[in-house]
Scaffold this active site. Sequence first.
Site, short mmCIF file in Angstrom:
data_model
loop_
_atom_site.label_atom_id
_atom_site.label_comp_id
_atom_site.label_asym_id
_atom_site.label_seq_id
_atom_site.Cartn_x
_atom_site.Cartn_y
_atom_site.Cartn_z
NE ARG A 184 -26.73 42.79 62.63
CZ ARG A 184 -27.25 41.58 62.75
NH1 ARG A 184 -26.67 40.55 62.17
NH2 ARG A 184 -28.35 41.40 63.46
CG HIS A 185 -26.27 46.29 65.97
ND1 HIS A 185 -26.41 45.07 66.59
CD2 HIS A 185 -27.31 46.40 65.11
CE1 HIS A 185 -27.48 44.47 66.15
NE2 HIS A 185 -28.06 45.25 65.24
CD GLU A 213 -32.70 45.82 60.64
OE1 GLU A 213 -32.94 46.26 59.50
OE2 GLU A 213 -31.77 45.03 60.88
CG HIS A 241 -29.91 48.41 62.68
ND1 HIS A 241 -29.95 48.05 64.00
CD2 HIS A 241 -30.09 49.76 62.65
CE1 HIS A 241 -30.17 49.12 64.74
NE2 HIS A 241 -30.25 50.17 63.95
#
Length: 199
Positions: free
Chosen positions: A8-9, A79, A144
């Site tokens: 995930r970022h 996302e 995401h």
Amino acid sequence: MKRILLVRHGESEWNAIRRLQGQADIELSERGTQQARALAPMVASFNPGLVLTSDLKRAANTAALLGHEDAVREPLLREQNVGAWTGMEIAQLIEDAPGAYAGWRAGTFAPENGEIWADFRARVTSALDKAISAEAETVLMVCHGGVIRAALDGALGLPPARIIPVGPASLTILAFPKSEPRLEVFNATTFAPVIDAPD
């Protein structure tokens, strides 16, 4: 054995103020930049042979901070589209529409003009299938929180209601041996795991 590394970022500017972003193209916060840099050695230890990233800035910038400026941009890794809820404060949503928000988190409700869970899961599963069929044994996908939850549902049948929000700059690993797919790592970070991460 094929392994898919799902990152995930790092924290985005809207994550920091707990505002729902969906496909809004929001930058990393300074903290998110630091989180991504800190995760880089852990990800590098797996030596991915192919790197894919969502084309949204917060994911693509995280991929660059992990040392993969040349990551292939893959729109399938965007996302979930949250439609009319884009930009809304999570606390306000919970206060105004607790049942709808809980349903959205469980994958049983979509806000107006939003992406329904089954369609989102199918999109993410398509990206996962492309990664599984790639020549590289280890594929890194920078994406995401919702994408990771959809991948776990698509690959393992683990519905979103059974998964906590995925923390920023965290690593989840799916393995695909000849037998059934398995979850090897979930929500691993270089700092204390975040178990109440904003979506």
